[in-house]
Design a protein around this motif. Structure first.
Motif, PDB file in Angstrom:
ATOM      1  N   VAL A  56       0.924   4.081 -11.629  1.00 52.02           N
ATOM      2  CA  VAL A  56       0.928   2.615 -11.615  1.00 52.02           C
ATOM      3  C   VAL A  56       0.544   2.061 -12.979  1.00 52.02           C
ATOM      4  O   VAL A  56      -0.282   2.635 -13.691  1.00 52.02           O
ATOM      5  N   GLU A  70      -0.917  -1.534 -14.409  1.00 56.09           N
ATOM      6  CA  GLU A  70      -1.440  -2.866 -14.093  1.00 56.09           C
ATOM      7  C   GLU A  70      -1.235  -3.787 -15.287  1.00 56.09           C
ATOM      8  O   GLU A  70      -1.607  -3.451 -16.411  1.00 56.09           O
ATOM      9  N   GLY A 112      -0.983  -8.139 -16.787  1.00 57.29           N
ATOM     10  CA  GLY A 112      -1.410  -9.521 -16.598  1.00 57.29           C
ATOM     11  C   GLY A 112      -0.194 -10.419 -16.428  1.00 57.29           C
ATOM     12  O   GLY A 112       0.662 -10.175 -15.588  1.00 57.29           O
ATOM     13  N   ASN A 113      -0.095 -11.423 -17.271  1.00 56.33           N
ATOM     14  CA  ASN A 113       0.980 -12.417 -17.156  1.00 56.33           C
ATOM     15  C   ASN A 113       2.308 -11.857 -17.666  1.00 56.33           C
ATOM     16  O   ASN A 113       2.503 -11.687 -18.864  1.00 56.33           O
ATOM     17  N   THR A 138       2.179  -3.483 -11.190  1.00 57.51           N
ATOM     18  CA  THR A 138       1.495  -4.483 -10.374  1.00 57.51           C
ATOM     19  C   THR A 138       0.797  -5.479 -11.283  1.00 57.51           C
ATOM     20  O   THR A 138       0.406  -5.133 -12.408  1.00 57.51           O
ATOM     21  N   VAL A 139       0.646  -6.712 -10.799  1.00 56.74           N
ATOM     22  CA  VAL A 139      -0.033  -7.754 -11.579  1.00 56.74           C
ATOM     23  C   VAL A 139      -1.483  -7.843 -11.138  1.00 56.74           C
ATOM     24  O   VAL A 139      -1.776  -8.007  -9.951  1.00 56.74           O
ATOM     25  N   ASN A 140      -2.393  -7.697 -12.078  1.00 55.87           N
ATOM     26  CA  ASN A 140      -3.833  -7.796 -11.827  1.00 55.87           C
ATOM     27  C   ASN A 140      -4.319  -9.145 -12.337  1.00 55.87           C
ATOM     28  O   ASN A 140      -4.306  -9.391 -13.544  1.00 55.87           O
ATOM     29  N   PRO A 141      -4.752 -10.050 -11.446  1.00 57.43           N
ATOM     30  CA  PRO A 141      -5.198 -11.388 -11.876  1.00 57.43           C
ATOM     31  C   PRO A 141      -6.310 -11.357 -12.916  1.00 57.43           C
ATOM     32  O   PRO A 141      -6.441 -12.270 -13.731  1.00 57.43           O
ATOM     33  N   ASN A 142      -7.105 -10.281 -12.913  1.00 57.39           N
ATOM     34  CA  ASN A 142      -8.207 -10.167 -13.886  1.00 57.39           C
ATOM     35  C   ASN A 142      -7.705  -9.956 -15.311  1.00 57.39           C
ATOM     36  O   ASN A 142      -8.468 -10.105 -16.270  1.00 57.39           O
ATOM     37  N   LEU A 143      -6.429  -9.598 -15.434  1.00 58.18           N
ATOM     38  CA  LEU A 143      -5.865  -9.366 -16.772  1.00 58.18           C
ATOM     39  C   LEU A 143      -5.144 -10.592 -17.324  1.00 58.18           C
ATOM     40  O   LEU A 143      -4.630 -10.569 -18.435  1.00 58.18           O
TER      41      LEU A 143
END
Length: 327
Positions: A206, A208, A210-211, A270-275
């Motif tokens: 995977v 990870e 951000g935007n 996958t998109v990690n909101p923390n990034l």
């Protein structure tokens, strides 16, 4: 007689590609490296045996002046700076001293030595900051948004002022994002290229991110350093915006990297909101038409070719267990 080029920041990405270019052109290349950074010379690979290293602290004005007097360089390329912009928030004062202080001390050393040395200052598109129009050219107002950008702008204006006051041949390249297989792994382009290679080899599953909608003007470091060299061969010292003039999203970056290894990126990312970063609303994209017109410079390596270079080198690294790969 061979020209002598002095480079600060020689062990960084741009230092490597610039050294390689200058050596190919028959220059004597000398890197100014702080004594506590000697171990970073391994990043130069085989080039470490072809360049000369002069050990000194860049904060030592007397030592810099002595080095310039002794080496009598035809050209100086001041690339010294923190490589990762967000790190500048951790120590803004050290960033200011490394970026602006080094530029000021080098320019002063050239003047005191009475040399006709041509001086290149590495400026950055980060100086444009919170832009209200795109693309940006040499007349776009500067509105820096972080300590790195502010330090780069201070160094930029210091260079302009010394040029105007003392008649020095000093210029700067306002460079946009430029990448390569030698980018550190904390940059998004390298993070993606390593992940694509690693997932292809079954080492990870995977990535990870951000935007994915954030956009950048990404070019190849090898192309950008050629622009630096061309600036110092010009008749007059001027400022030049250097970039591809094309915006690509992080989504396109990921897709292109995974394409290189025949994978569908949507299955692994996958998109990690923390990034997610708060400053992704502005579009920094170059208008390099002045460089094309006056320096006959334009990028040779496309976005897709750049990603291919990076992913294939990371595949090679992971398969061989080698940290540095000959290019």
């Amino acid at each position: 007689m061979a020209k002598t080029a002095l480079i600060t920041g020689i062990t960084g990405q741009d230092g490597y590609y610039l050294s390689r270019l200058l050596l190919e052109k028959g220059y004597r290349v000398v890197g100014l490296v702080p004594p506590n950074r000697q171990n970073s010379l391994t990043k130069l690979g085989a080039l470490a045996n072809q360049v000369e290293i002069y050990a000194l602290q860049l904060t030592d004005s007397e030592a810099l002046t002595e080095a310039v007097k002794q080496l009598q360089p035809n050209e100086i390329y001041n690339l010294a700076a923190p490589s990762f912009v967000p790190d500048s928030w951790n120590d803004p004062l050290a960033t200011l001293d490394l970026v602006t202080g080094t530029a000021t001390r080098l320019l002063t050393a050239v003047r005191h030595a009475g040399l006709q040395t041509r001086f290149y200052q590495a400026s950055s598109s980060e100086m444009f900051g919170d832009v209200d129009r795109s693309p940006q050219d040499e007349n776009t107002p500067f509105r820096p948004k972080n300590p790195y950008a502010a330090a780069k702008l201070h160094a930029h204006w210091t260079m302009v002022h010394q040029r105007e006051r003392y008649g020095l041949f000093a210029c700067s390249g306002i460079l946009y994002n430029h990448e390569s297989p030698r980018r550190p792994a904390n940059f998004v382009t390298r993070k993606v290229s390593i992940a694509a290679a690693s997932i292809k080899l079954g080492l990870t599953q995977v990535l990870e991110m951000g935007n994915l909608d954030a956009k950048r003007d990404w070019g190849y470091a090898g192309d950008h350093v050629e622009a630096m060299w061309r600036m110092l061969q010009a008749d007059e010292p001027e400022e030049y915006v250097i970039g591809t003039g094309q915006l690509h999203s992080v989504r396109e970056l990921v897709a292109a990297a995974f394409d290189c290894v025949g994978l569908d990126w949507t299955r692994y990312v996958t998109v990690n909101p923390n990034l997610l970063r708060p400053d992704e609303h502005f579009h920094l994209v170059a208008d390099p038409s002045k460089a094309k017109r006056q320096l006959n410079w334009e990028p040779k390596v496309s976005f897709e070719q750049l990603l291919e270079k990076m992913v294939l080198k990371d595949l090679q690294r992971l398969q061989t267990g080698s940290q540095y790969i000959v290019e």
